[in-house]
Design a protein around this motif. Structure first.
Motif, PDB file in Angstrom:
ATOM      1  N   ASP A   1      -4.270  23.796 158.054  1.00  0.00           N
ATOM      2  CA  ASP A   1      -5.615  23.350 158.419  1.00  0.00           C
ATOM      3  C   ASP A   1      -6.537  24.561 158.511  1.00  0.00           C
ATOM      4  O   ASP A   1      -6.143  25.611 159.032  1.00  0.00           O
ATOM      5  CB  ASP A   1      -5.587  22.604 159.754  1.00  0.00           C
ATOM      6  N   ASP A   2      -7.765  24.416 158.016  1.00  0.00           N
ATOM      7  CA  ASP A   2      -8.714  25.525 158.040  1.00  0.00           C
ATOM      8  C   ASP A   2     -10.126  24.999 158.283  1.00  0.00           C
ATOM      9  O   ASP A   2     -10.479  23.901 157.865  1.00  0.00           O
ATOM     10  CB  ASP A   2      -8.665  26.311 156.728  1.00  0.00           C
ATOM     11  N   TYR A   3     -10.925  25.829 158.936  1.00  0.00           N
ATOM     12  CA  TYR A   3     -12.289  25.467 159.331  1.00  0.00           C
ATOM     13  C   TYR A   3     -13.303  25.638 158.202  1.00  0.00           C
ATOM     14  O   TYR A   3     -14.490  25.320 158.365  1.00  0.00           O
ATOM     15  CB  TYR A   3     -12.682  26.347 160.526  1.00  0.00           C
ATOM     16  N   ALA A   4     -12.880  26.132 157.042  1.00  0.00           N
ATOM     17  CA  ALA A   4     -13.805  26.456 155.954  1.00  0.00           C
ATOM     18  C   ALA A   4     -14.752  25.293 155.658  1.00  0.00           C
ATOM     19  O   ALA A   4     -14.313  24.192 155.362  1.00  0.00           O
ATOM     20  CB  ALA A   4     -13.017  26.819 154.700  1.00  0.00           C
ATOM     21  N   HIS A   5     -16.066  25.563 155.719  1.00  0.00           N
ATOM     22  CA  HIS A   5     -17.053  24.511 155.452  1.00  0.00           C
ATOM     23  C   HIS A   5     -18.237  25.027 154.648  1.00  0.00           C
ATOM     24  O   HIS A   5     -19.237  24.327 154.492  1.00  0.00           O
ATOM     25  CB  HIS A   5     -17.542  23.895 156.769  1.00  0.00           C
ATOM     26  N   HIS A   6     -18.116  26.247 154.130  1.00  0.00           N
ATOM     27  CA  HIS A   6     -19.132  26.854 153.276  1.00  0.00           C
ATOM     28  C   HIS A   6     -18.436  27.228 151.967  1.00  0.00           C
ATOM     29  O   HIS A   6     -17.252  27.561 151.961  1.00  0.00           O
ATOM     30  CB  HIS A   6     -19.696  28.102 153.970  1.00  0.00           C
ATOM     31  N   PRO A   7     -19.133  27.158 150.830  1.00  0.00           N
ATOM     32  CA  PRO A   7     -18.463  27.455 149.561  1.00  0.00           C
ATOM     33  C   PRO A   7     -17.711  28.775 149.526  1.00  0.00           C
ATOM     34  O   PRO A   7     -16.593  28.850 148.999  1.00  0.00           O
ATOM     35  CB  PRO A   7     -19.632  27.455 148.560  1.00  0.00           C
ATOM     36  N   THR A   8     -18.276  29.822 150.097  1.00  0.00           N
ATOM     37  CA  THR A   8     -17.590  31.120 150.109  1.00  0.00           C
ATOM     38  C   THR A   8     -16.302  31.044 150.906  1.00  0.00           C
ATOM     39  O   THR A   8     -15.265  31.595 150.506  1.00  0.00           O
ATOM     40  CB  THR A   8     -18.514  32.206 150.683  1.00  0.00           C
ATOM     41  N   GLU A   9     -16.347  30.358 152.037  1.00  0.00           N
ATOM     42  CA  GLU A   9     -15.144  30.234 152.876  1.00  0.00           C
ATOM     43  C   GLU A   9     -14.059  29.435 152.151  1.00  0.00           C
ATOM     44  O   GLU A   9     -12.870  29.794 152.211  1.00  0.00           O
ATOM     45  CB  GLU A   9     -15.518  29.565 154.195  1.00  0.00           C
ATOM     46  N   ILE A  10     -14.447  28.362 151.481  1.00  0.00           N
ATOM     47  CA  ILE A  10     -13.474  27.574 150.720  1.00  0.00           C
ATOM     48  C   ILE A  10     -12.840  28.435 149.632  1.00  0.00           C
ATOM     49  O   ILE A  10     -11.619  28.453 149.458  1.00  0.00           O
ATOM     50  CB  ILE A  10     -14.154  26.339 150.094  1.00  0.00           C
ATOM     51  N   ARG A  11     -13.671  29.175 148.932  1.00  0.00           N
ATOM     52  CA  ARG A  11     -13.190  29.978 147.809  1.00  0.00           C
ATOM     53  C   ARG A  11     -12.195  31.052 148.264  1.00  0.00           C
ATOM     54  O   ARG A  11     -11.120  31.202 147.686  1.00  0.00           O
ATOM     55  CB  ARG A  11     -14.385  30.624 147.091  1.00  0.00           C
TER      56      ARG A  11
END
Length: 469
Positions: free
Chosen positions: A339-349
């Motif tokens: 599980d990860d908090y990534a919610h911005h395109p850079t964070e997802i990438r």
């Protein structure tokens, strides 16, 4: 902690026994400050529309929390009301507080007042704030300095998202939304990076950079600002600083330079150089080159504070990260659920890139829940291009927060689904989280990696799936 500042700013009697009501108490920052005030002897109550582990934890400490948020729970004996940035003037609890004449303050204001009583360390940036704050707090705590800290994520190894320490240091994650971080008065500051985000508030990148410049200028002249100088926007903001500035990156032109040696089996080994001289060799248990950058920033801060390099090395080697930051929820039937908090395109990438480095031959499923209609609309094309390292993507409905009616009509998850599919990604749109669990349960195979991503409640998919297995 001295209470004189709070007394003068909020016209309140001494903190112990003071009745404080939090509107939106389940938020990660709000719950952290509530925890500190409980430890200071305040009588804490509040409201939140969603029950969560954070609200349950606060109730265990004695806080009284309701989920109606209709104004009926607020007592006329309440001395002060604290509101999160997402609370609007039409909130029934807030309207009741105004009607009763109760002092209302923003979360960032009370956080700033608490920081003034100690030596402040504020970590800002579009990405990496939570992990860098957690690293710094871990290093300081394991070094015996016993800092107070407020972090935007649960860090189990150091007691959660907040701690009232006996030392003179106060570490806080500094959020740029609503220019909240300008209420802080740090001696030491960090800017990890600056990108377009919170465009529902800032409108454009120029205004975001200007706000970060204001943050840089707020750091005391005898302090330190640590910045990522491979981010041009950060370099521009840092020019406004009146204090010493140190830079970090994976390039030897920076003051603090990291040289990655290996990244096998989830362990990141890297050498650190300070102004071209070898400083030390470190290791991390958490994957991704972006976390090496976070560690460089933490090392710069803690060295300035006075922590020796061996203590920094020991703390980083044992650091297991914050919850919802590449958190392995479970490994069942050969299937790893993260599980990860990534919610911005850079964070997802960068998170998917780290997963691909860690699991080069495995099939990676990414379950993404967009956070905010406005963020999805502003960054639609960037989102669509951020899933390249996933084999399969499942898109949930957009998690609404702070969105007005216009945003909810101007954007929907179907538009993101179509944009992503057109970029060549194998993607399914499954609106409901419960249906996503069912699809995953019947589709994943031993050896697969399932990653849930988003700032909303998509974490439920990870835990429900592990439970089903």
């Amino acid at each position: 902690m001295s209470t004189s500042l709070l007394e003068s700013q909020f016209n309140c009697r001494p903190l112990r026994g003071h009745c404080v009501y939090f509107i939106g108490i389940g938020g990660i920052g709000m719950s952290a400050v509530a925890r500190i005030l409980i430890n200071e002897g305040c009588i804490v109550s509040g409201s939140d529309l969603r029950i969560s582990p954070l609200t349950s934890s606060l109730e265990g400490l004695g806080a009284k929390i309701n989920t109606k948020q209709d104004g009926s729970f607020m007592s006329s004996e309440t001395d002060m009301v604290v509101v999160s940035a997402s609370i609007t003037e039409d909130n029934p609890d807030l309207k009741t507080a105004r009607k009763l004449g109760i002092k209302v303050v923003k979360y960032s204001q009370i956080l700033g007042s608490l920081m003034k009583e100690k030596r402040g360390v504020a970590i800002s940036g579009t990405h990496g704030k939570t992990t860098t704050s957690a690293m710094i707090s871990t290093i300081l705590k394991t070094s015996g300095l016993d800092p107070t800290f407020v972090i935007g994520g649960e860090v189990p190894d150091i007691g959660g998202n907040a701690h009232l320490g006996k030392g003179n240091l106060f570490v806080a994650e500094a959020c740029e939304y609503d220019r909240s971080f300008l209420n802080l008065t740090p001696q030491v500051g960090v800017i990890t990076n600056i990108e377009e985000d919170h465009l529902d508030y800032y409108e454009n990148i120029e205004k975001i950079i200007h706000a970060f410049g204001d943050f840089a200028s707020s750091i005391s002249e005898d302090g330190l600002l640590v910045v990522n100088d491979h981010d041009n926007n950060t370099v521009v903001a840092a020019r406004r600083a009146n204090c010493k500035v140190e830079t970090f990156s994976l390039d030897n032109a920076s003051d603090w330079c990291g040289e990655v040696l290996s990244g096998s089996s989830g362990l990141k080994r890297f050498r650190v150089f300070y102004r071209d001289a070898f400083f030390h060799e470190f290791s991390l248990q958490i994957p991704g080159s972006h976390n090496v950058l976070n560690a460089l920033a933490a090392t710069a801060v803690c060295t300035f504070i006075g922590v020796d390099k061996d203590s920094i090395k020991t703390a980083l080697a044992s650091f297991r990260g914050a919850n919802r930051r590449f958190q392995i929820v479970g490994v069942k039937n050969g299937i790893t659920v993260i599980d990860d908090y990534a919610h911005h395109p850079t964070e997802i990438r960068v998170t998917l890139r780290a997963a691909r480095e860690l699991y080069p031959e495995k099939r990676i499923w990414c379950v993404f829940q967009p956070h905010q209609f406005s963020r999805t609309r502003h960054l639609l094309k960037e989102f669509a291009r951020s899933f390249q390292n996933a084999n399969r993507v499942i898109l949930a409905d957009i998690y609404a927060t702070r969105d007005n009616d216009y945003e909810k009509t101007a954007m929907n998850a179907t538009k993101l689904y179509e944009e992503t599919r057109n970029s060549g990604i194998d993607i399914q749109y499954i609106p409901q989280l419960s249906d996503i669990v069912n699809v995953l349960y019947s589709s994943v195979s031993p050896g697969d990696i399932v990653m849930t991503m988003g700032a909303g409640d998509v974490w439920k998919v990870a835990y429900d799936l592990v439970s089903r297995f």
